[in-house]
Design a protein around this motif. Structure first.
Motif, PDB file in Angstrom:
ATOM      1  N   ILE A 125       0.814  -1.224   0.000  1.00 33.66           N
ATOM      2  CA  ILE A 125       0.000   0.000   0.000  1.00 33.66           C
ATOM      3  C   ILE A 125       0.848   1.276   0.000  1.00 33.66           C
ATOM      4  CG2 ILE A 125      -0.340   0.362   2.481  1.00 33.66           C
ATOM      5  CD1 ILE A 125      -3.335   0.793   1.755  1.00 33.66           C
ATOM      6  N   GLN A 126       2.065   1.225   0.503  1.00 32.48           N
ATOM      7  CA  GLN A 126       2.890   2.434   0.614  1.00 32.48           C
ATOM      8  C   GLN A 126       3.011   3.217  -0.688  1.00 32.48           C
ATOM      9  OE1 GLN A 126       3.656   4.290   2.896  1.00 32.48           O
ATOM     10  NE2 GLN A 126       3.526   2.993   4.688  1.00 32.48           N
ATOM     11  N   PRO A 127       3.318   2.584  -1.824  1.00 37.70           N
ATOM     12  CA  PRO A 127       3.442   3.376  -3.055  1.00 37.70           C
ATOM     13  C   PRO A 127       2.143   4.080  -3.454  1.00 37.70           C
ATOM     14  CG  PRO A 127       4.334   1.165  -3.362  1.00 37.70           C
ATOM     15  CD  PRO A 127       3.677   1.187  -2.030  1.00 37.70           C
ATOM     16  N   GLN A 128       1.003   3.500  -3.084  1.00 38.50           N
ATOM     17  CA  GLN A 128      -0.289   4.063  -3.456  1.00 38.50           C
ATOM     18  C   GLN A 128      -0.685   5.261  -2.593  1.00 38.50           C
ATOM     19  OE1 GLN A 128      -3.359   1.064  -3.827  1.00 38.50           O
ATOM     20  NE2 GLN A 128      -1.827  -0.489  -4.298  1.00 38.50           N
ATOM     21  N   VAL A 129      -0.167   5.324  -1.367  1.00 35.45           N
ATOM     22  CA  VAL A 129      -0.572   6.402  -0.458  1.00 35.45           C
ATOM     23  C   VAL A 129       0.550   7.394  -0.171  1.00 35.45           C
ATOM     24  CG1 VAL A 129      -2.342   5.005   0.658  1.00 35.45           C
ATOM     25  CG2 VAL A 129      -0.046   5.072   1.637  1.00 35.45           C
ATOM     26  N   ALA A 130       1.696   7.233  -0.817  1.00 37.18           N
ATOM     27  CA  ALA A 130       2.851   8.097  -0.561  1.00 37.18           C
ATOM     28  C   ALA A 130       2.472   9.568  -0.719  1.00 37.18           C
ATOM     29  CB  ALA A 130       3.989   7.747  -1.500  1.00 37.18           C
ATOM     30  N   GLY A 131       2.650  10.341   0.346  1.00 40.51           N
ATOM     31  CA  GLY A 131       2.369  11.761   0.323  1.00 40.51           C
ATOM     32  C   GLY A 131       0.902  12.095   0.476  1.00 40.51           C
ATOM     33  N   ARG A 132       0.034  11.077   0.438  1.00 39.85           N
ATOM     34  CA  ARG A 132      -1.400  11.328   0.500  1.00 39.85           C
ATOM     35  C   ARG A 132      -2.014  10.915   1.828  1.00 39.85           C
ATOM     36  NH1 ARG A 132      -3.546   8.012  -4.118  1.00 39.85           N
ATOM     37  NH2 ARG A 132      -5.539   8.804  -3.426  1.00 39.85           N
ATOM     38  N   ALA A 133      -1.233  10.239   2.685  1.00 35.32           N
ATOM     39  CA  ALA A 133      -1.732   9.827   3.988  1.00 35.32           C
ATOM     40  C   ALA A 133      -0.546   9.641   4.930  1.00 35.32           C
ATOM     41  CB  ALA A 133      -2.530   8.530   3.881  1.00 35.32           C
ATOM     42  N   ASP A 134      -0.753   9.963   6.186  1.00 36.18           N
ATOM     43  CA  ASP A 134       0.269   9.809   7.205  1.00 36.18           C
ATOM     44  C   ASP A 134       0.499   8.321   7.467  1.00 36.18           C
ATOM     45  OD1 ASP A 134       2.041  10.634   9.274  1.00 36.18           O
ATOM     46  OD2 ASP A 134       0.457  10.265  10.751  1.00 36.18           O
ATOM     47  N   GLY A 135       1.751   7.914   7.553  1.00 37.15           N
ATOM     48  CA  GLY A 135       2.092   6.505   7.766  1.00 37.15           C
ATOM     49  C   GLY A 135       1.485   5.927   9.025  1.00 37.15           C
TER      50      GLY A 135
END
Length: 147
Positions: A125-135
């Protein structure tokens, strides 16, 4: 317009309008980007600049937490203002509901069944949410869905 060009244009605009907070925040971003350029011996692309801004946002959130604990409201206000400006350079943030839908889809794709598969889900999921959601938020939602 590329993110680096946008930052430089807004830097000039902040200088002209004498907006000290915006000016110092943009200078901080450009300085961090330049340091990463030097470190990697090449210019960063937009996604790498976004990663740098995400890192700066994390630092601001941590500073806000520490300053609140210390009772330093004037510093909390300054850090919150900087964080708001930094968030303007990031892509539209995902809501918790949108993130939950995305996590459910990724869990189905990787065939995760329980908590032991959390690493697999986070990696996917990390590549899909990079910069768009807090880890931290992503991690919480993944834990909830896998529980």
């Amino acid at each position: 317009m590329q993110l680096r060009e946008r930052l430089n244009a807004e830097l000039k605009e902040a200088m002209k309008s004498r907006d000290t907070l915006r000016l110092s925040t943009i200078r901080m971003v450009l300085s961090s980007v330049k340091n990463r350029d030097i470190e990697l011996r090449r210019e960063l692309n937009d996604s790498e600049i976004t990663e740098t801004i995400v890192t700066l946002c994390k630092q601001r959130r941590e500073s806000i937490r520490l300053f609140k604990e210390a009772g330093r409201q004037e510093l909390v206000d300054k850090e919150e203002a900087e964080l708001a400006l930094l968030m303007g350079y990031l892509p539209q943030q995902l809501t918790r509901e949108e993130l939950a839908e995305l996590v459910a889809k990724v869990i189905a794709e990787v065939g995760a069944t329980g908590g032991k598969d959390m690493g697999k889900v986070m990696k996917a999921i990390q590549p899909q949410v990079a910069g768009r959601a807090d880890g931290k938020l992503v991690s919480e939602v993944v834990k909830e869905k896998l529980a």
